[in-house]
Write a protein that holds these residues in place. Sequence first.
Motif, mmCIF file in Angstrom:
data_model
loop_
_atom_site.group_PDB
_atom_site.id
_atom_site.type_symbol
_atom_site.label_atom_id
_atom_site.label_comp_id
_atom_site.label_asym_id
_atom_site.label_seq_id
_atom_site.Cartn_x
_atom_site.Cartn_y
_atom_site.Cartn_z
ATOM 1 N N GLU A 165 77.856 3.105 84.416
ATOM 2 C CA GLU A 165 77.511 2.592 83.095
ATOM 3 C C GLU A 165 77.496 1.072 83.133
ATOM 4 O OE1 GLU A 165 79.317 2.406 78.513
ATOM 5 O OE2 GLU A 165 80.489 3.258 80.172
ATOM 6 N N ASP A 166 76.413 0.470 82.654
ATOM 7 C CA ASP A 166 76.406 -0.979 82.501
ATOM 8 C C ASP A 166 76.520 -1.329 81.026
ATOM 9 O OD1 ASP A 166 73.904 -0.585 81.404
ATOM 10 O OD2 ASP A 166 72.793 -1.511 83.044
ATOM 11 N N SER A 215 75.914 -7.491 81.217
ATOM 12 C CA SER A 215 75.808 -7.017 82.597
ATOM 13 C C SER A 215 74.376 -7.150 83.114
ATOM 14 C CB SER A 215 76.233 -5.551 82.683
ATOM 15 O OG SER A 215 75.311 -4.745 81.970
ATOM 16 N N THR A 216 74.271 -7.438 84.394
ATOM 17 C CA THR A 216 73.012 -7.313 85.132
ATOM 18 C C THR A 216 73.375 -6.661 86.456
ATOM 19 O OG1 THR A 216 72.008 -9.288 84.150
ATOM 20 C CG2 THR A 216 71.090 -8.523 86.240
ATOM 21 N N LEU A 251 73.786 8.021 84.890
ATOM 22 C CA LEU A 251 73.570 6.591 84.667
ATOM 23 C C LEU A 251 73.261 6.345 83.200
ATOM 24 C CD1 LEU A 251 73.050 3.625 85.470
ATOM 25 C CD2 LEU A 251 70.704 4.290 86.072
ATOM 26 N N GLN A 252 74.110 5.530 82.549
ATOM 27 C CA GLN A 252 73.861 5.037 81.193
ATOM 28 C C GLN A 252 73.608 3.537 81.306
ATOM 29 O OE1 GLN A 252 77.347 6.445 78.854
ATOM 30 N NE2 GLN A 252 75.871 7.004 77.296
ATOM 31 N N THR A 253 72.390 3.123 81.001
ATOM 32 C CA THR A 253 72.066 1.718 81.159
ATOM 33 C C THR A 253 71.543 1.101 79.871
ATOM 34 O OG1 THR A 253 70.660 0.128 82.343
ATOM 35 C CG2 THR A 253 69.799 2.366 82.127
ATOM 36 N N SER A 254 72.196 0.022 79.462
ATOM 37 C CA SER A 254 71.759 -0.734 78.299
ATOM 38 C C SER A 254 71.394 -2.163 78.677
ATOM 39 C CB SER A 254 72.869 -0.754 77.234
ATOM 40 O OG SER A 254 74.052 -1.329 77.767
ATOM 41 N N PHE A 290 68.720 -3.696 84.932
ATOM 42 C CA PHE A 290 69.164 -2.934 86.097
ATOM 43 C C PHE A 290 67.975 -2.853 87.054
ATOM 44 C CE2 PHE A 290 72.615 0.219 87.125
ATOM 45 C CZ PHE A 290 72.153 0.582 88.378
ATOM 46 N N GLY A 307 68.519 5.615 78.918
ATOM 47 C CA GLY A 307 68.304 4.229 78.536
ATOM 48 C C GLY A 307 68.838 4.002 77.135
ATOM 49 N N LEU A 353 65.272 -1.082 82.980
ATOM 50 C CA LEU A 353 65.624 -0.427 84.234
ATOM 51 C C LEU A 353 64.360 -0.436 85.090
ATOM 52 C CD1 LEU A 353 67.256 1.350 86.206
ATOM 53 C CD2 LEU A 353 66.599 3.334 84.820
ATOM 54 N N HIS A 357 64.398 2.525 75.664
ATOM 55 C CA HIS A 357 64.647 1.557 76.729
ATOM 56 C C HIS A 357 63.413 1.427 77.623
ATOM 57 C CE1 HIS A 357 67.740 -0.818 78.752
ATOM 58 N NE2 HIS A 357 67.323 -0.353 79.916
#
Length: 475
Positions: A122-123, A128-129, A141-144, A147, A161, A168, A184
Motif C-alpha cells: 500500500e502506498d 509516497s512515490t 496492491l492499493q495505490t493512491s 507508482f 487504484g 500507476l 485512478h
Amino acid sequence: MSLSQNEFLPRAEATLAQLEGAVLDALSHHGKPSVSSLADAFREDARLSPSQLAQELCPGPLSPIGFAALVMRDLLTPEDAVLEGTVSEARVVTGNARASGSLRVTCPLIVLGDLEVAGVLEDCGPDSTVVVLGRCTAWGLQTSGNFLVLGDLVVRDVIQGVYNDDSLVVAGDLTTRFLDENDHDVTCYGEVHAEHHLENGRSGEEASSLASTFLRPEFWNIDLGELHHDTLFERIQKGEPVFTDAPQPRQVREPDRPTAEELEGLDIEGIATQASKNARAKDIVYAQRKTGEVWLMRPGSLPLHIFDGKQFLGQEMPPALDVKQRASERVTFWRKRGDLFLEIERFGAVVQFHAGYNNGSMRTFRFAFATSDAAAQEVRRLEARYEGDFLRVTTGVPGRGPLERELAKYGGPKTEYTSAIVDGTTLVTRDDERQRFDDEASALSALEDWIAGKRQSGFDLKILEWKPFGLLGRR
C-alpha cells in the motif's frame, strides 16, 4: 554513499541517449525525461545521498525520479534489503528488496532491482512515490500515489487504484486476477492480463454489480453501489479467500422508483392531480398495487403526500398528543429501494406515523382512536400492510449502518439538534452520553425514555438516517 553532480549528470546524458521502447514510453508518461530536471535537484550542492535526491524529486511527476533511478542503478553498488511494516523515511534500495508481510509506503521508495512483497503493498499518495526498476510482485496492491514499474508488475489477487491525482505506470506486463482502476490513472505499456478488469471511470453501481459475479458477497453492496476494498485487502493479507469458487449470477440493483408492473392499474396522473397543483406523476417514490397506496415526493420542493388507496392522509386536523408520555410501542420499517422509512409510534389511543427518506424530508401523520386496543389494532394493520415491501429494523439498517434518530427543537434563539443510536447494548447520544446495559432490549427501552425526555424539553423527531449521513453512525 553519495552522488556527485559532476559524475551524475554526464552519466544521465549517456543513459538518456540509450532509452527506447516501453521503458522510454513509461518514463515519458508525465513528460519527457531530461537532464536539466535532474540538474535542478542538485541546486548548489555538489553531492547528494540517494535518499536526498529522491526527496528533492518527490513528490512530483514520475519522469524525473524514474530517470534518476536508472542513472543511480548505473552508479551504485547493488545491495539487497529487507523491508518491514512501514517505510516512513525516503529510501533507495540499490539491489532487490523483500518484505515478508504487508508493506505500507508513506514516503519515496526507490528500488533499483526487484521488489517482492509477501502480503499487501500500500502506498500513500501524494506523499509516497514508488519506483521499481525491476519486477514488482505482491499479493495485493492499493495505490493512491505515483507508482512506476519498469519491469513486470505481478499481483496475485487485486490491484485497486485510489483517487485521480496520481498514476500507476508499468513498462512491462501487468498481471493480476482483479484490476479495479476506479478513478485512478493506470497505464501499462506492455500487456494487461487481468481476469476481471474495471476500467477508470466505472460507477459504483456498475462495479458492485460486476463484482457480484466473482467476489464473495461480503465485499460488495449492490444497494449502496460500493466495493468494500479495505475489508477485501484485510482478507488478502490474512491469506483468506476473497473470490467465489465459481462464477455467480450477476446481481443488479432494484430501481428506486416503482416499476411499470407495480404501477399497473393505478391512476397515477389522477392521484397526482389530487395531491397538489405542483405534483407530477414522475414524483412517485412508492406504490403498492394491492392496496392502491401511492407516495408522492419531490426532494427539496414537494412535501410527502400519501394516498392510502382511498384518500390522502393528513387532510383533517391532527389530534392533540401528550408529549410527556413515553411511547407505548414503536415499529420502524426501512425500504432499501429509494431509502424510504416509516416509523409508527403508539401513545395509548393515539397513533403517530412518520414517513420520509434517508437524511431528507419527513412528514408526520397522527390519528386518534376510541381505545388503546383499537389503536394497537391499527398498528398491527399497518405492520401487515408494509411487511414485504419494507424491512422491519430496530438498531440498524442492514447493509447501511446504525439507525440514527435526529430530533430538533425549533423554539428559542436558535434551532437545537440532538440524536441517538443503539450500538449493541449501549445507548449513544449526540449529547456525549454513553449508557451501557446488559442487553439490547434494555438499551432500546432506555432509548424510549431518552426520546420522551427530549420531547418534554421541546424536541421532536426531525429525520431518521443511517451511516454515512448520521453523525453518530460514522464515529
